[in-house]
Design an enzyme around this catalytic site. Structure first.
Site, PDB file in Angstrom:
ATOM      1  N   ASN A  10       0.878  -1.175   0.000  1.00  0.00           N
ATOM      2  CA  ASN A  10       0.000   0.000   0.000  1.00  0.00           C
ATOM      3  C   ASN A  10       0.912   1.221   0.000  1.00  0.00           C
ATOM      4  O   ASN A  10       1.484   1.576   1.021  1.00  0.00           O
ATOM      5  CB  ASN A  10      -0.890  -0.028   1.261  1.00  0.00           C
ATOM      6  CG  ASN A  10      -1.704   1.245   1.415  1.00  0.00           C
ATOM      7  OD1 ASN A  10      -1.822   2.040   0.485  1.00  0.00           O
ATOM      8  ND2 ASN A  10      -2.276   1.431   2.605  1.00  0.00           N
ATOM      9  N   TRP A  11       1.024   1.834  -1.176  1.00  0.00           N
ATOM     10  CA  TRP A  11       1.972   2.950  -1.313  1.00  0.00           C
ATOM     11  C   TRP A  11       1.477   4.236  -0.665  1.00  0.00           C
ATOM     12  O   TRP A  11       2.219   5.210  -0.564  1.00  0.00           O
ATOM     13  CB  TRP A  11       2.262   3.206  -2.802  1.00  0.00           C
ATOM     14  CG  TRP A  11       3.050   2.119  -3.470  1.00  0.00           C
ATOM     15  CD1 TRP A  11       3.685   1.063  -2.862  1.00  0.00           C
ATOM     16  CD2 TRP A  11       3.295   1.966  -4.879  1.00  0.00           C
ATOM     17  NE1 TRP A  11       4.296   0.270  -3.801  1.00  0.00           N
ATOM     18  CE2 TRP A  11       4.086   0.811  -5.059  1.00  0.00           C
ATOM     19  CE3 TRP A  11       2.923   2.710  -6.010  1.00  0.00           C
ATOM     20  CZ2 TRP A  11       4.508   0.375  -6.318  1.00  0.00           C
ATOM     21  CZ3 TRP A  11       3.341   2.273  -7.267  1.00  0.00           C
ATOM     22  CH2 TRP A  11       4.131   1.117  -7.407  1.00  0.00           C
ATOM     23  N   LYS A  12       0.201   4.257  -0.289  1.00  0.00           N
ATOM     24  CA  LYS A  12      -0.404   5.460   0.307  1.00  0.00           C
ATOM     25  C   LYS A  12      -0.135   6.675  -0.592  1.00  0.00           C
ATOM     26  O   LYS A  12      -0.041   6.537  -1.809  1.00  0.00           O
ATOM     27  CB  LYS A  12       0.106   5.678   1.738  1.00  0.00           C
ATOM     28  CG  LYS A  12      -0.027   4.412   2.580  1.00  0.00           C
ATOM     29  CD  LYS A  12       0.079   4.662   4.050  1.00  0.00           C
ATOM     30  CE  LYS A  12       0.106   3.343   4.793  1.00  0.00           C
ATOM     31  NZ  LYS A  12       0.036   3.474   6.226  1.00  0.00           N
ATOM     32  N   HIS A  96      -9.570   1.144   5.007  1.00  0.00           N
ATOM     33  CA  HIS A  96      -8.268   1.321   5.658  1.00  0.00           C
ATOM     34  C   HIS A  96      -8.446   2.232   6.869  1.00  0.00           C
ATOM     35  O   HIS A  96      -9.243   3.180   6.836  1.00  0.00           O
ATOM     36  CB  HIS A  96      -7.264   1.931   4.674  1.00  0.00           C
ATOM     37  CG  HIS A  96      -5.862   1.886   5.193  1.00  0.00           C
ATOM     38  ND1 HIS A  96      -5.383   2.834   6.071  1.00  0.00           N
ATOM     39  CD2 HIS A  96      -4.861   0.991   5.003  1.00  0.00           C
ATOM     40  CE1 HIS A  96      -4.131   2.519   6.394  1.00  0.00           C
ATOM     41  NE2 HIS A  96      -3.791   1.412   5.759  1.00  0.00           N
ATOM     42  N   GLU A  98      -6.782   4.599   7.984  1.00  0.00           N
ATOM     43  CA  GLU A  98      -6.576   6.037   7.719  1.00  0.00           C
ATOM     44  C   GLU A  98      -7.839   6.652   7.115  1.00  0.00           C
ATOM     45  O   GLU A  98      -8.162   7.813   7.384  1.00  0.00           O
ATOM     46  CB  GLU A  98      -5.337   6.229   6.820  1.00  0.00           C
ATOM     47  CG  GLU A  98      -4.058   6.033   7.622  1.00  0.00           C
ATOM     48  CD  GLU A  98      -2.885   5.453   6.847  1.00  0.00           C
ATOM     49  OE1 GLU A  98      -2.848   5.540   5.609  1.00  0.00           O
ATOM     50  OE2 GLU A  98      -1.981   4.883   7.515  1.00  0.00           O
ATOM     51  N   GLU A 168      -5.794  -5.194  10.559  1.00  0.00           N
ATOM     52  CA  GLU A 168      -4.789  -4.159  10.787  1.00  0.00           C
ATOM     53  C   GLU A 168      -5.091  -3.445  12.104  1.00  0.00           C
ATOM     54  O   GLU A 168      -5.913  -2.510  12.126  1.00  0.00           O
ATOM     55  CB  GLU A 168      -4.810  -3.140   9.647  1.00  0.00           C
ATOM     56  CG  GLU A 168      -4.469  -3.735   8.304  1.00  0.00           C
ATOM     57  CD  GLU A 168      -3.778  -2.732   7.384  1.00  0.00           C
ATOM     58  OE1 GLU A 168      -2.771  -3.109   6.786  1.00  0.00           O
ATOM     59  OE2 GLU A 168      -4.222  -1.570   7.303  1.00  0.00           O
ATOM     60  N   GLY A 174       1.778   1.953  10.689  1.00  0.00           N
ATOM     61  CA  GLY A 174       2.632   3.130  10.521  1.00  0.00           C
ATOM     62  C   GLY A 174       3.309   3.584  11.800  1.00  0.00           C
ATOM     63  O   GLY A 174       3.863   4.678  11.865  1.00  0.00           O
ATOM     64  N   SER A 213       3.109  -2.488  10.393  1.00  0.00           N
ATOM     65  CA  SER A 213       4.555  -2.486  10.597  1.00  0.00           C
ATOM     66  C   SER A 213       5.210  -3.838  10.297  1.00  0.00           C
ATOM     67  O   SER A 213       6.113  -4.265  11.021  1.00  0.00           O
ATOM     68  CB  SER A 213       4.882  -2.009  12.020  1.00  0.00           C
ATOM     69  OG  SER A 213       4.370  -0.706  12.224  1.00  0.00           O
ATOM     70  N   GLY A 234       2.630  -1.308   4.344  1.00  0.00           N
ATOM     71  CA  GLY A 234       2.701   0.121   4.072  1.00  0.00           C
ATOM     72  C   GLY A 234       4.135   0.556   3.830  1.00  0.00           C
ATOM     73  O   GLY A 234       4.693   0.393   2.737  1.00  0.00           O
TER      74      GLY A 234
HETATM   75  C1  PEP Z   1      -0.955  -0.104   5.936  1.00  0.00           C
HETATM   76  O1  PEP Z   1      -0.975   1.052   5.568  1.00  0.00           O
HETATM   77  O2  PEP Z   1      -1.873  -0.865   5.553  1.00  0.00           O
HETATM   78  C2  PEP Z   1       0.126  -0.559   6.804  1.00  0.00           C
HETATM   79  C3  PEP Z   1       0.056  -1.756   7.312  1.00  0.00           C
HETATM   80  O3  PEP Z   1       1.160   0.343   7.036  1.00  0.00           O
HETATM   81  P1  PEP Z   1       2.573   0.003   7.758  1.00  0.00           P
HETATM   82  O4  PEP Z   1       3.086  -1.269   7.163  1.00  0.00           O
HETATM   83  O5  PEP Z   1       3.438   1.183   7.439  1.00  0.00           O
HETATM   84  O6  PEP Z   1       2.279  -0.129   9.218  1.00  0.00           O
END
Ligand code: PEP
Length: 250
Positions: A10-12, A96, A98, A168, A174, A213, A234
């Site tokens: 997930n490049w956000k 998600h 976010e 998640e 993040g 993470s 992410g």
């Molecule tokens: C995500 O955005 O779905 C995610 C898991 O981010 P990260 O790996 O940076 O925690």
């Protein structure tokens, strides 16, 4: 039931046109159809057409980071499932954390987005998970139940035959803080059992990803848990070497 693991980046809202092209080229050079895991990337909307060209007839899935809850019309800022299909998307993340927390997306809105994705042949990656506060209050299961109930009410449990779930925990997304393998397996097992009570065959074949993470250093242990079928990645997906190492940890 053998479930082929799936690892999705997930490049956000990161990168430039050039940096995303380079990242994709590097990822492509390290992924093969015969790898144990299926691999996908969810790009920002504007990069999707170019990414689709680069990925044409390649084995990497292309996804969006959200999808509209309507097909067309006066919905400024939204991108519909038919548009995403036209431009070559296979996947769409919905719900998600976010989106839920920063943009106020409700369980009902997420369910509507999920249904539109399915209606138009996209595979939704439905994100569920609790905040730290909710976990500390002992509400983890109730929160996840609510997130799932909205989807089941609108699209039916059987819709999961064509979907993916990503657990998640918000406190691990993040933050650099990963859930323990026991915490992860507990929730994944709960999700599978809950779905199994209504749709045992779908539950057995459903891919449940972990996100929060995931790094090259912890991927192997997390992916080794019996109900973890890959990950939604992410930050570590922004670096080809890290992402490929995670993909190859399966
Ligand atoms: C995500 O955005 O779905 C995610 C898991 O981010 P990260 O790996 O940076 O925690």
């Amino acid at each position: 039931m053998v479930r082929r693991p799936l690892v999705v980046g997930n490049w956000k809202m990161n990168g430039t046109r050039e940096s995303r092209k380079a990242l994709l080229a590097d990822i492509l050079s390290g992924v093969s159809e015969t790898d144990s895991a299926e691999v996908g990337v969810c790009a920002p909307f504007v990069f999707i057409p170019e990414a689709a060209e680069l990925l044409e007839s390649k084995s990497i899935l292309l996804g969006a980071q959200n999808v509209a809850d309507e097909d067309e019309g006066a919905f400024t800022g939204e991108i519909s499932a038919p548009m995403l299909r036209e431009f070559g998307c296979d996947l769409a993340i919905v719900g998600h954390s976010e989106r839920r927390l920063l943009y106020g997306e409700s369980n009902q809105l997420v369910a509507a987005r999920y249904k539109k994705a399915l209606d138009h042949g996209l595979t939704p990656i439905l994100c569920v998970g609790e905040t730290l506060d909710q976990r500390e209050q002992g509400d983890t299961f109730a929160v996840i139940d609510g997130q799932l109930a909205a989807v089941f009410d609108l699209a039916g449990v059987e819709s999961l035959a064509n979907a993916v779930i990503a657990y998640e925990p918000v406190w691990a997304v993040g933050t650099g803080r990963t859930a323990t393998t026991e915490q992860v397996q507990e929730i994944h097992e709960y999700l599978r059992r809950k779905i199994s009570e209504r749709e045992p065959e779908i539950s057995a074949s459903l891919r449940i990803l972990y996100g929060g993470s995931v790094k090259p250093e912890n991927a192997r242990t997390l992916f080794g848990m019996p109900d973890v079928d890959g990950g939604l990645i992410g930050e570590a997906s922004l670096d080809a070497e890290s992402f490929l190492s995670i993909c190859h940890s399966v």
